[in-house]
Design a protein around this motif. Structure first.
Motif, PDB file in Angstrom:
ATOM      1  N   ASP A  52     -38.198  -3.553  -7.813  1.00 16.66           N
ATOM      2  CA  ASP A  52     -36.831  -3.564  -7.230  1.00 16.66           C
ATOM      3  C   ASP A  52     -36.411  -4.994  -7.227  1.00 16.66           C
ATOM      4  O   ASP A  52     -35.421  -5.391  -7.625  1.00 16.66           O
ATOM      5  CB  ASP A  52     -36.810  -2.827  -5.718  1.00 16.66           C
ATOM      6  N   ASN A  94     -43.555   0.337  -9.717  1.00 15.30           N
ATOM      7  CA  ASN A  94     -42.762  -0.469  -8.605  1.00 15.30           C
ATOM      8  C   ASN A  94     -43.321  -1.299  -7.984  1.00 15.30           C
ATOM      9  O   ASN A  94     -42.961  -2.463  -7.767  1.00 15.30           O
ATOM     10  CB  ASN A  94     -42.064   0.542  -7.781  1.00 15.30           C
ATOM     11  N   ASP A 110     -35.161   4.373  -7.553  1.00 13.28           N
ATOM     12  CA  ASP A 110     -34.343   3.343  -7.485  1.00 13.28           C
ATOM     13  C   ASP A 110     -34.681   2.027  -8.236  1.00 13.28           C
ATOM     14  O   ASP A 110     -34.035   1.435  -8.798  1.00 13.28           O
ATOM     15  CB  ASP A 110     -34.348   2.954  -6.128  1.00 13.28           C
ATOM     16  N   TRP A 111     -35.973   1.894  -8.508  1.00 16.27           N
ATOM     17  CA  TRP A 111     -36.728   0.825  -9.086  1.00 16.27           C
ATOM     18  C   TRP A 111     -36.254   1.071 -10.602  1.00 16.27           C
ATOM     19  O   TRP A 111     -36.253  -0.040 -11.256  1.00 16.27           O
ATOM     20  CB  TRP A 111     -38.098   0.816  -8.924  1.00 16.27           C
ATOM     21  N   TRP A 112     -36.383   2.233 -11.117  1.00 18.14           N
ATOM     22  CA  TRP A 112     -36.092   2.368 -12.344  1.00 18.14           C
ATOM     23  C   TRP A 112     -34.439   2.008 -12.782  1.00 18.14           C
ATOM     24  O   TRP A 112     -34.194   1.248 -13.726  1.00 18.14           O
ATOM     25  CB  TRP A 112     -36.311   4.024 -13.067  1.00 18.14           C
ATOM     26  N   GLY A 113     -33.691   2.653 -11.698  1.00 17.19           N
ATOM     27  CA  GLY A 113     -32.445   2.309 -12.046  1.00 17.19           C
ATOM     28  C   GLY A 113     -32.006   0.675 -12.006  1.00 17.19           C
ATOM     29  O   GLY A 113     -31.227   0.045 -12.753  1.00 17.19           O
ATOM     30  N   SER A 147     -33.001   9.972 -13.955  1.00 20.17           N
ATOM     31  CA  SER A 147     -33.479  10.378 -12.771  1.00 20.17           C
ATOM     32  C   SER A 147     -32.633  11.332 -11.983  1.00 20.17           C
ATOM     33  O   SER A 147     -31.388  11.599 -12.175  1.00 20.17           O
ATOM     34  CB  SER A 147     -33.156   9.077 -11.946  1.00 20.17           C
ATOM     35  N   ALA A 152     -30.440   5.955  -8.052  1.00 17.32           N
ATOM     36  CA  ALA A 152     -31.068   5.468  -9.290  1.00 17.32           C
ATOM     37  C   ALA A 152     -30.196   5.235 -10.303  1.00 17.32           C
ATOM     38  O   ALA A 152     -30.117   4.532 -11.133  1.00 17.32           O
ATOM     39  CB  ALA A 152     -32.284   6.279  -9.465  1.00 17.32           C
TER      40      ALA A 152
END
Length: 355
Positions: A52, A94, A110-113, A147, A152
């Motif tokens: 993130d 993450n 969220d970390w992927w986004g 996702s 995300a």
């Protein structure tokens, strides 16, 4: 609580707007990545790193139009971290311990986004061709995923928007941006709650910004208008007595009571980003005033008149409580400070600069 549109109180003190600095970000960064937490200004190695924050680090370093060698080195470190975090299918780990062992499995949270946001920004903006090329490869791999989480998808949409501005024919970015709007949902027509969900949580403005850029870049004026309506409402409800009073970490449920603390810098940074994007898309001075309010929040024009950064270290404070700031200067809050101050160059800030 009383609200007003974007009026800065005439009696507000004039505050000098500092230039953003990467000094504390350098302090928090080693040859592996960006350490997540700090005790005051001292990095806490025992808490390790997270994708993130590294992704947000890649965003702010890639936004620099003429980065110093030190800032370019930060971007290189963050890019290497993200490509190491990504698996073969496009998902991301993450959390990495200080011992360089992952403590989780790859996922699409969220970390992927945010990783796609960082990669898209680097691919579109970095002055280094090899960074642009490597970031684009990683972005395309990640953009093959979807996702189930709207937030995300909204973060990923911001990276897709960066690429589409640079390359309107970038098909993976266009597909991701279109699907992001579908995932976020329609805000509806109720002027009392023009939002697609019944709860506001954190980094709320990213949802509105994603809808705005989807409508703008995909040639969908109605979608763009919906995003602007979301953002206008979100900005209006977070202004109290002429200053910004952002939603607290507890969020706000529709029909429920609204708390005032603890306020997080990430709320201010995402609001500044969204207002800056809206200003660029529309040319409406209303949104420039929104960015003013966000910058002013860090300088002390907030609910308790507390400065939210440390000029001695360049770090941002972790949160605003009723008793004043949380003086720890972690990665998220420092990145929020840098990100918000970067936006000062794209808007008129005469009131804050004292001119």
């Amino acid at each position: 609580m009383t609200t007003t549109r974007t009026t800065i109180a005439a009696s507000a003190p004039v505050r000098a707007v500092p230039a953003h600095t990467f000094t504390h970000l350098v302090r928090l960064t080693d040859d592996t990545g960006l350490l997540e937490h700090a005790r005051h200004a001292t990095p806490r190695r025992e808490h390790g790193y997270c994708t993130d924050d590294v992704a947000r680090g890649l965003v702010v370093t890639s936004r620099e139009t003429d980065p110093s060698p030190e800032v370019l080195r930060l971007a290189e470190t963050y890019l290497a971290f993200l490509t190491h975090a990504q698996d073969g299918q496009g998902a991301f780990h993450n959390r990495l311990g200080f011992n360089r062992s992952w403590t989780d499995q790859p996922g699409l949270g969220d970390w992927w986004g945010r990783a796609l946001w960082g990669l898209g920004t680097a691919a579109a903006r970095s002055p280094a061709s090899w960074i642009r090329e490597e970031a684009d490869l990683a972005f395309v791999r990640g953009a093959s995923c979807r996702s189930a989480d709207p937030r995300a998808m909204a973060f990923a949409a911001l990276g897709a928007a960066e690429l589409l501005r640079a390359d309107p024919g970038h098909e993976p970015a266009a597909g991701l941006l279109s699907d992001a709007f579908a995932a976020i949902g329609d805000p509806g027509s109720d002027p009392r709650w023009p939002w697609p969900h019944d709860r506001l949580t954190y980094a709320n403005a990213v949802l509105a910004e994603a809808v705005i850029v989807a409508g703008d870049l995909l040639g969908q004026p109605a979608i763009r208008t919906a995003g602007l309506r979301m953002l206008r409402w979100l900005l209006d409800i977070q202004i109290s007595d002429g200053h910004l009073s952002v939603l607290p970490s507890a969020g706000w449920q529709r029909g429920g009571p609204r708390l005032r603390h603890d306020q997080q810098p990430i709320e201010v940074a995402t609001l500044a980003d969204a207002c800056a994007t809206a200003a660029t898309v529309t040319g409406d001075h209303h949104w420039r005033r929104g960015v003013q309010l966000c910058v002013a929040w860090f300088l002390g024009d907030n609910d308790v008149d507390a400065v939210m950064w440390d000029p001695g270290t360049g770090g941002g404070y972790d949160g605003l409580t009723l008793q004043g700031p949380n003086l720890n200067q972690g990665a998220e809050s420092t990145l929020a400070l840098i990100s918000t101050l970067q936006r000062r160059g794209s808007v008129v800030l005469d009131d804050l600069d004292g001119r």
